[in-house]
Each structure stands twice: as C-alpha cells, then as structure tokens.
Scaffold this motif. Sequence first.
Motif, PDB file in Angstrom:
ATOM      1  N   ALA A   1     -25.740  58.661  68.110  1.00 59.16           N
ATOM      2  CA  ALA A   1     -27.116  58.291  68.446  1.00 59.16           C
ATOM      3  C   ALA A   1     -27.372  56.817  68.125  1.00 59.16           C
ATOM      4  CB  ALA A   1     -28.087  59.182  67.680  1.00 59.16           C
ATOM      5  N   GLU A   2     -26.823  56.350  66.990  1.00 56.50           N
ATOM      6  CA  GLU A   2     -26.988  54.935  66.623  1.00 56.50           C
ATOM      7  C   GLU A   2     -26.337  54.021  67.650  1.00 56.50           C
ATOM      8  OE1 GLU A   2     -26.514  53.516  62.546  1.00 56.50           O
ATOM      9  OE2 GLU A   2     -26.385  55.617  61.916  1.00 56.50           O
ATOM     10  N   ILE A   3     -25.115  54.380  68.050  1.00 61.13           N
ATOM     11  CA  ILE A   3     -24.405  53.562  69.039  1.00 61.13           C
ATOM     12  C   ILE A   3     -25.166  53.532  70.356  1.00 61.13           C
ATOM     13  CG2 ILE A   3     -22.325  53.460  70.478  1.00 61.13           C
ATOM     14  CD1 ILE A   3     -20.717  54.377  68.094  1.00 61.13           C
ATOM     15  N   GLU A   4     -25.722  54.683  70.745  1.00 58.80           N
ATOM     16  CA  GLU A   4     -26.491  54.742  71.993  1.00 58.80           C
ATOM     17  C   GLU A   4     -27.731  53.851  71.913  1.00 58.80           C
ATOM     18  OE1 GLU A   4     -28.623  58.069  74.889  1.00 58.80           O
ATOM     19  OE2 GLU A   4     -27.438  58.694  73.156  1.00 58.80           O
ATOM     20  N   ALA A   5     -28.402  53.862  70.737  1.00 58.09           N
ATOM     21  CA  ALA A   5     -29.588  53.023  70.558  1.00 58.09           C
ATOM     22  C   ALA A   5     -29.230  51.541  70.622  1.00 58.09           C
ATOM     23  CB  ALA A   5     -30.262  53.358  69.230  1.00 58.09           C
ATOM     24  N   VAL A   6     -28.109  51.170  69.971  1.00 61.91           N
ATOM     25  CA  VAL A   6     -27.677  49.766  69.994  1.00 61.91           C
ATOM     26  C   VAL A   6     -27.296  49.355  71.404  1.00 61.91           C
ATOM     27  CG1 VAL A   6     -25.943  48.133  69.184  1.00 61.91           C
ATOM     28  CG2 VAL A   6     -26.972  49.745  67.583  1.00 61.91           C
ATOM     29  N   ASN A   7     -26.601  50.239  72.121  1.00 63.88           N
ATOM     30  CA  ASN A   7     -26.224  49.935  73.514  1.00 63.88           C
ATOM     31  C   ASN A   7     -27.458  49.712  74.384  1.00 63.88           C
ATOM     32  OD1 ASN A   7     -23.435  49.980  73.178  1.00 63.88           O
ATOM     33  ND2 ASN A   7     -23.266  52.165  73.614  1.00 63.88           N
ATOM     34  N   SER A   8     -28.504  50.501  74.145  1.00 66.56           N
ATOM     35  CA  SER A   8     -29.752  50.328  74.909  1.00 66.56           C
ATOM     36  C   SER A   8     -30.385  48.977  74.601  1.00 66.56           C
ATOM     37  CB  SER A   8     -30.733  51.455  74.574  1.00 66.56           C
ATOM     38  OG  SER A   8     -30.213  52.710  74.965  1.00 66.56           O
ATOM     39  N   SER A   9     -30.345  48.572  73.327  1.00 68.85           N
ATOM     40  CA  SER A   9     -30.900  47.267  72.948  1.00 68.85           C
ATOM     41  C   SER A   9     -30.106  46.125  73.586  1.00 68.85           C
ATOM     42  CB  SER A   9     -30.896  47.116  71.427  1.00 68.85           C
ATOM     43  OG  SER A   9     -31.724  48.090  70.823  1.00 68.85           O
ATOM     44  N   ILE A  10     -28.780  46.277  73.609  1.00 73.08           N
ATOM     45  CA  ILE A  10     -27.935  45.249  74.242  1.00 73.08           C
ATOM     46  C   ILE A  10     -28.247  45.154  75.731  1.00 73.08           C
ATOM     47  CG2 ILE A  10     -25.555  44.648  74.847  1.00 73.08           C
ATOM     48  CD1 ILE A  10     -24.705  45.853  72.151  1.00 73.08           C
ATOM     49  N   ALA A  11     -28.411  46.315  76.385  1.00 69.97           N
ATOM     50  CA  ALA A  11     -28.738  46.321  77.819  1.00 69.97           C
ATOM     51  C   ALA A  11     -30.093  45.650  78.066  1.00 69.97           C
ATOM     52  CB  ALA A  11     -28.750  47.751  78.343  1.00 69.97           C
TER      53      ALA A  11
ATOM     54  N   ILE B   1     -20.875  50.065  63.248  1.00 67.03           N
ATOM     55  CA  ILE B   1     -21.056  51.503  63.482  1.00 67.03           C
ATOM     56  C   ILE B   1     -19.758  52.131  63.984  1.00 67.03           C
ATOM     57  CG2 ILE B   1     -22.286  53.211  64.874  1.00 67.03           C
ATOM     58  CD1 ILE B   1     -24.677  51.307  64.883  1.00 67.03           C
ATOM     59  N   GLU B   2     -19.078  51.429  64.871  1.00 69.55           N
ATOM     60  CA  GLU B   2     -17.825  51.966  65.415  1.00 69.55           C
ATOM     61  C   GLU B   2     -16.755  52.074  64.340  1.00 69.55           C
ATOM     62  OE1 GLU B   2     -17.091  49.275  68.611  1.00 69.55           O
ATOM     63  OE2 GLU B   2     -18.088  50.557  70.094  1.00 69.55           O
ATOM     64  N   THR B   3     -16.798  51.176  63.327  1.00 69.54           N
ATOM     65  CA  THR B   3     -15.853  51.274  62.210  1.00 69.54           C
ATOM     66  C   THR B   3     -16.098  52.556  61.427  1.00 69.54           C
ATOM     67  OG1 THR B   3     -15.731  48.866  62.012  1.00 69.54           O
ATOM     68  CG2 THR B   3     -15.043  50.163  60.094  1.00 69.54           C
TER      69      THR B   3
ATOM     70  N   LYS C   1     -18.935  66.353  61.458  1.00 72.52           N
ATOM     71  CA  LYS C   1     -19.316  66.193  62.869  1.00 72.52           C
ATOM     72  C   LYS C   1     -20.805  65.897  63.012  1.00 72.52           C
ATOM     73  CE  LYS C   1     -15.808  68.632  65.490  1.00 72.52           C
ATOM     74  NZ  LYS C   1     -15.525  69.688  66.485  1.00 72.52           N
ATOM     75  N   SER C   2     -21.642  66.447  62.138  1.00 69.20           N
ATOM     76  CA  SER C   2     -23.074  66.154  62.222  1.00 69.20           C
ATOM     77  C   SER C   2     -23.325  64.677  61.926  1.00 69.20           C
ATOM     78  CB  SER C   2     -23.853  67.036  61.247  1.00 69.20           C
ATOM     79  OG  SER C   2     -23.511  66.711  59.901  1.00 69.20           O
ATOM     80  N   GLN C   3     -22.549  64.135  60.957  1.00 69.70           N
ATOM     81  CA  GLN C   3     -22.632  62.694  60.708  1.00 69.70           C
ATOM     82  C   GLN C   3     -22.152  61.917  61.932  1.00 69.70           C
ATOM     83  OE1 GLN C   3     -20.700  61.576  57.013  1.00 69.70           O
ATOM     84  NE2 GLN C   3     -21.206  63.567  56.088  1.00 69.70           N
ATOM     85  N   ASN C   4     -21.164  62.454  62.569  1.00 67.41           N
ATOM     86  CA  ASN C   4     -20.624  61.827  63.780  1.00 67.41           C
ATOM     87  C   ASN C   4     -21.683  61.783  64.877  1.00 67.41           C
ATOM     88  OD1 ASN C   4     -18.721  60.718  65.482  1.00 67.41           O
ATOM     89  ND2 ASN C   4     -17.878  62.683  66.093  1.00 67.41           N
TER      90      ASN C   4
ATOM     91  N   LYS D   1     -23.598  44.689  64.858  1.00 62.83           N
ATOM     92  CA  LYS D   1     -24.066  45.988  64.370  1.00 62.83           C
ATOM     93  C   LYS D   1     -23.299  47.130  65.028  1.00 62.83           C
ATOM     94  CE  LYS D   1     -28.292  48.718  63.849  1.00 62.83           C
ATOM     95  NZ  LYS D   1     -29.757  48.771  64.104  1.00 62.83           N
ATOM     96  N   LYS D   2     -23.048  46.994  66.315  1.00 65.53           N
ATOM     97  CA  LYS D   2     -22.294  48.025  67.031  1.00 65.53           C
ATOM     98  C   LYS D   2     -20.872  48.125  66.490  1.00 65.53           C
ATOM     99  CE  LYS D   2     -20.702  49.331  71.649  1.00 65.53           C
ATOM    100  NZ  LYS D   2     -20.679  48.967  73.090  1.00 65.53           N
TER     101      LYS D   2
END
Length: 308
Positions: A167-177, A99-101, A159-162, A95-96
Amino acid sequence: MENNDVNYKIYKAMKENILIVIVLLSMMVFSCNRNSDKADAYGNFEADETLISDEVNGKLLEFNINEGDELTSGDLVGIVDTVQLYYQKKQLMSKKAAIETNFSNIVSQVAVIDEQIKTLEKERARVEKLLQSQVATQKQLDDIVGQINILEKQKASVKSQNASLFAEIEAVNSSIAQVDDQIKRAYIVNPVNGIVLDKYVQQFELVNAGKPLYKIADMNEIILRAYVSGDQLDEIKIGQKVQIEIDKSANENHVYEGTVTWISSEAEFTPKIIQTKKERVSLVYAVKIRVVNDGKIKIGMPGEVYFN
C-alpha cells in the motif's frame, strides 16, 4: 435641301443623346434603389475564442508568442520552471527505494518460514507412518503439527506487513505520477489552431495555476451575431444558407455565403450598436451565422444579412 439635311442630322444627334441620358439615369436609379435596400438583419462578427491558462506555479522561463501570431494545435509556446518539482520527485524516489528495501527483507523472511514449514511437513509425514507402526507416539505428531501452525501464523503476520508495504509503494507511485503530470503541464502546449488575440503575461513573470496566459481564436470560420424581429423568425431555420455582406467601399460590398447555426429561444432588447434609438428598444432574437473567412472579416466588424 442642304438646310433640311443639316436640321435632320442635328435632330438625330439630339435624339441619340437623349436616349443615352435616359439609359444612364435608369441605371443610376436602379443602383440607388439597390443600395438603399435595407438588409433583413444587422450584426457584428465574433469568433470562437479560447482562453489558455497556466496549470502549475513557477517562473515562466519561456513564452515565445506575440499578438497576431498564427499557432497550430500542439505548438510548444512556453515552459514554466520545474526545479522544485524535480527535487520533489527525487525525494519520492528515495522513499520508494527505502520501502522496496524493507519489502525485500520481508520477502526473505517469508522464504525462510516456507522452508521451515516444508521441513516440518516432511517430518510430520514420517511420524505419521511411524505412528501407524506404533513406533512413534501421538504426542510427537501433535508437537510437529503445533510447530507448523505457529510457523503459518508467523508467515501470515509477515505477509500482513508485506500488504502494508504494498500500500505504501502504491501511494508513493501515485505521488510520483502526480509530480510527473505537473512537470508535463509545465510545458505549455497550444491546444487549438488559431491566431493569438491577446497576450496577458511576459517571459520571466511568476505565474500561478489558473492564471490566463493568452487568448486564441480560429479565424478560418467566423460568426456573425445578428438580430431579427419576431415576425422574421418564420423566414429562417437552422442550416439555412443566407447572404452576408460587409463594406468594401462607399458603394460596394463584399458578399459571402453564411449558414444559420443557432437561433435564440428567448427575446431580448436590441443591443445599442444596432441602428437607431427607436429600434434599440424593440425586442429581437439573436441569430448566429457561420461564415468562411477569406481574411477580410475581422472581429467586431459590422455585417448585413439577406435571408432571401
């Protein structure tokens, strides 16, 4: 004369024997008196026990401890199955990556818009000079400024989409942690030095978070919980050194030095394990005395306290 000498020797021998008997009787009386001395307080030994529980759900793949084992802090004593956690982390990593793509596509869009704005800024500067020479018209300049404003709005929108992707990447990173933390907790690491007192599960059992696995206690120092009457409180204080005795044989005791570490502020009825029924209905105060254990003192063993 010979009869007198014989009588004197007999008298002398009898006198010496009487003296020996008197000395032996004195020693026996003294010993009996010492053995009959009542202690200032009585109690039983206990230890600072730690209950170790499971922190994740799964099958207990390894659990290599037994009651009586001596463990040190940091020993790996068991492993819970982490296969489901592994697949969960793999899904989050995919998923991450997706999102990065999208994130890289948006970055490319912003770069294109920046180039367009940069080109129009140069054109605006050229038209402004021509306008001063009255070669260009005001409408030409206004059109360029309008195009720049439109591109700036497009850039802000991208940029607002960015920001949402951030925020999505941060949420996924928190789930991975979080999953990484659960995988780490699947490795059961003993937290304190001590001896295993009880073992509650066996290898290959299914365990849930919070399920007790084993109980451990540090036996190097052990605590005597004794009970004193109210009129004895003036004799004791925190930090005071006292004498502790435990049974060695019928007539001998092991002697230790203990330190008073806690005195109850509230009275209670004497526990049933202490002395006679008459004494058990009396109000007493609990006292904790810490003793360095040489291996002879066991949990639950009775002990005697002498304050002086």
